[in-house]
Scaffold this active site. Structure first.
Site, PDB file in Angstrom:
ATOM      1  N   CYS A 309     -60.190  -9.547   8.157  1.00 50.66           N
ATOM      2  CA  CYS A 309     -60.919 -10.788   8.124  1.00 50.66           C
ATOM      3  C   CYS A 309     -60.079 -11.913   8.706  1.00 50.66           C
ATOM      4  CB  CYS A 309     -61.206 -10.998   6.646  1.00 50.66           C
ATOM      5  SG  CYS A 309     -61.551 -12.629   6.218  1.00 50.66           S
ATOM      6  N   ARG A 405     -74.711 -13.109   8.069  1.00 50.30           N
ATOM      7  CA  ARG A 405     -73.747 -13.041   6.973  1.00 50.30           C
ATOM      8  C   ARG A 405     -72.814 -14.249   7.056  1.00 50.30           C
ATOM      9  NH1 ARG A 405     -68.769 -10.762   5.425  1.00 50.30           N
ATOM     10  NH2 ARG A 405     -68.990  -9.975   3.316  1.00 50.30           N
ATOM     11  N   GLU A 474     -38.004  -7.523  -3.889  1.00 50.77           N
ATOM     12  CA  GLU A 474     -37.498  -6.582  -4.882  1.00 50.77           C
ATOM     13  C   GLU A 474     -38.588  -5.588  -5.317  1.00 50.77           C
ATOM     14  OE1 GLU A 474     -34.768  -7.583  -8.620  1.00 50.77           O
ATOM     15  OE2 GLU A 474     -36.879  -7.926  -9.051  1.00 50.77           O
TER      16      GLU A 474
HETATM   17  P1  XMP Z   1     -60.441  -5.139   2.575  1.00 52.79           P
HETATM   18  O1  XMP Z   1     -59.208  -6.003   2.460  1.00 52.79           O
HETATM   19  O2  XMP Z   1     -60.619  -4.249   1.405  1.00 52.79           O
HETATM   20  O3  XMP Z   1     -61.658  -6.192   2.571  1.00 52.79           O
HETATM   21  O4  XMP Z   1     -60.455  -4.397   3.870  1.00 52.79           O
HETATM   22  C1  XMP Z   1     -62.997  -5.808   2.642  1.00 52.79           C
HETATM   23  C2  XMP Z   1     -63.885  -7.026   2.493  1.00 52.79           C
HETATM   24  O5  XMP Z   1     -63.680  -7.958   3.574  1.00 52.79           O
HETATM   25  C3  XMP Z   1     -64.876  -8.725   3.774  1.00 52.79           C
HETATM   26  N1  XMP Z   1     -65.205  -8.677   5.195  1.00 52.79           N
HETATM   27  C4  XMP Z   1     -64.954  -9.655   6.062  1.00 52.79           C
HETATM   28  N2  XMP Z   1     -64.495 -10.896   5.862  1.00 52.79           N
HETATM   29  N3  XMP Z   1     -64.661 -11.285   8.186  1.00 52.79           N
HETATM   30  C5  XMP Z   1     -64.393 -11.725   6.945  1.00 52.79           C
HETATM   31  O6  XMP Z   1     -64.032 -12.890   6.785  1.00 52.79           O
HETATM   32  C6  XMP Z   1     -65.129 -10.056   8.452  1.00 52.79           C
HETATM   33  O7  XMP Z   1     -65.383  -9.691   9.598  1.00 52.79           O
HETATM   34  C7  XMP Z   1     -65.300  -9.207   7.333  1.00 52.79           C
HETATM   35  N4  XMP Z   1     -65.802  -7.955   7.212  1.00 52.79           N
HETATM   36  C8  XMP Z   1     -65.723  -7.652   5.886  1.00 52.79           C
HETATM   37  C9  XMP Z   1     -65.963  -8.107   2.937  1.00 52.79           C
HETATM   38  O8  XMP Z   1     -66.151  -8.943   1.813  1.00 52.79           O
HETATM   39  C10 XMP Z   1     -65.387  -6.752   2.579  1.00 52.79           C
HETATM   40  O9  XMP Z   1     -65.915  -6.238   1.382  1.00 52.79           O
END
Ligand code: XMP
Length: 493
Positions: A309, A405, A474
């Protein structure tokens, strides 16, 4: 006289995972005994409070089936049309069905020869078939053991000559679980389910029953079907209603910023028109939570913590995740509304810290994107295996779905997308089962260090200490060269 600091710069501090650690406490709880069950929404309780993200490189039916079988929940993404979504929900709902419905049962026609039905059963991977006439009436049952190997049966004989005609059936009103006793008693593998007129309506198989017994932690609805969540837009009533009708258990109103008037209005209308629970997100402040507790069955937290993100660097807005979760949970817990911490979780320790901050469950994308159950194929680069993982706000994902979204209009020119995510690759990890095992096992260890045997107790008893950057260094493996990769730790993640 001027104040030494502008009031604009007298700002509160916000913390994230690496800024804190759980304070160890006296414990009588062995990690293996810690119970992770927790609510993800008002009416859905999970055996392990873990969700797979609604992203097109993470959750479709394959992932959702595996998540629910192992005690969590998959949230199917929304980069697909409504018919495809209904089909995907159906796949999850049918996956562990005790009674295989009529249209999915392999049946034999009495006019067939033994050779024909034998070929058909082999092709469709079943060991037996009810023999039904054109009305759908059950005349008998044929199985591979009736056909070979001893056989007085000739391959050109009719099915009716080889079948068992004293067939044991159950009425459709009978609890399918009673069929098990019947099968056990008569040493048979399958029992046709019939209506009052002896017409076939389904089939119960021993294999199906044994498969269900294998998944003791599975999260099921009141009909015994696996639970699943699905992402919907706040602006698409038909999608939400179709998902509800397809028996999705939770609709996730899926936006990057739910503290927006139009989103709240759309979400509220949807929550009033569907039976399923409605979780709304994402938010990261108390004020947003105050509004959502009025109608939401769950609140999802995360403004910019995700691994793929770029919201915070592109827009300059965001809220470090531990503070965001704590702020929302302060309000939500007073109203009995579950909180889901979404994004930024790299290790099991992050997941249990999110629960300590007040979350009831956690959602992960990158952690699961490299598993077999995630959509997409394995690619090899420089001799290492990877799977694709991309943000839903990346150019690629927005092109194949909705930009709403991120509350943006669909641009006319491809170059005009303003993405808030990147397209990436993540190391291939094998089965979801082993990833979940590591994640849940690490969370249980955290509960052991704090001395809490249940999630509610853990939320109450856990305390944080603040960690400096020296403390962070650490915490990680340091001053060594790692020689064997651990299943739950990679320093570059
Ligand atoms: P992790 O860190 O587990 O996060 O890979 C997954 C969550 O990230 C969000 N998500 C996004 N947020 N831009 C964003 O700002 C994106 O393109 C994007 N795609 C996913 C989403 O809440 C997901 O569950």
């Amino acid at each position: 006289e001027h104040e030494p600091y502008s009031s604009k710069l007298q700002v509160p501090e916000a913390l994230t995972f690496d800024d804190v650690l759980l304070r160890p406490k006296e414990s009588r709880v062995e990690p293996d005994d810690a119970d992770l069950s927790s609510h993800v929404s008002r009416s859905v309780e999970l055996s392990v409070p873990i969700l797979s993200a609604a992203m097109d490189t993470v959750t479709e039916s394959g992932m959702a089936i595996a998540m629910a079988r192992h005690g969590g929940l998959g949230v199917i993404h929304r980069n697909m049309n409504v018919d495809e979504m209904v089909e995907e929900i159906g796949r999850v709902k049918r996956a562990d069905e005790l009674v295989i419905p009529y249209e999915d049962v392999v049946t034999a026609d009495p006019e067939m020869t033994v050779r024909e039905i034998d070929d058909q059963m082999a092709r469709q991977g079943v060991g037996g078939a009810p023999v039904v006439n054109t009305r759908g009436e059950v005349l008998g049952i044929i199985s591979s053991t009736d056909i070979r190997p001893h056989l007085e049966v000739n391959e050109d004989d009719l099915v009716t000559e080889a079948m068992t005609d004293e067939v044991i059936t159950v009425h459709e009103d009978v609890d399918p679980r009673d069929a098990f006793d019947l099968m056990y008693e008569h040493k048979i593998e399958r029992v046709p389910v019939v209506d009052d007129e002896n017409l076939l309506v389904g089939l119960v198989t021993m294999q199906g029953i044994l498969q269900r017994r294998e998944y003791k932690e599975a999260v099921r609805d009141e009909d015994g079907q696996l639970c699943c969540g699905v992402a919907v837009s706040p602006f698409e009533r038909d999608r939400a209603e179709a998902a509800d009708e397809a028996d999705a258990d939770i609709l996730f109103i899926d936006t990057a910023h739910a503290h927006n008037r139009n989103v709240i209005e759309g979400a509220r209308e949807i929550s009033e028109s569907v039976e399923a629970d409605v979780v709304v997100g994402n938010v990261g402040t108390q004020e947003a939570a105050e509004e959502l507790v009025e109608f939401a069955d769950g609140i999802k937290v995360g403004i910019g913590p995700g691994s793929i993100c770029t919201t915070r660097v592109v827009s300059g807005a965001g809220m470090p995740q531990i503070t965001a979760v704590a702020q929302v949970a302060d309000v939500a817990s007073e109203h009995g509304v579950p909180v889901i911490a979404d994004g930024g979780i790299r290790y099991s320790g992050d997941a249990i810290k999110a629960i300590a901050a007040g979350a009831d469950a956690v959602m992960l994308g990158s952690y699961f994107a490299g598993t077999d159950e995630a959509p997409g194929r394995v690619v090899t680069m420089n001799g290492k295996k990877y799977k694709q993982y991309r943000g839903m706000g990346s150019v690629g994902a927005m092109k194949s779905g909705d930009a709403d979204r991120y509350l943006k209009e669909e641009p006319e020119e491809e170059d005009d997308y303003v993405p808030e995510g990147v397209e990436a690759a993540t190391p291939y990890k094998g089965t979801l089962k082993s990833e979940l095992h590591q994640l849940a096992g690490g969370m249980q260890s955290g509960m052991g260090y704090v001395g809490a045997a249940t999630v509610p107790k853990f939320k109450e008893r856990s305390e944080f200490v603040r960690v400096s950057s020296a403390g962070q260094a650490e915490s990680h493996a340091h001053d060594v060269v790692i020689t064997d990769e651990a299943p739950n730790y990679s320093p570059n993640e």
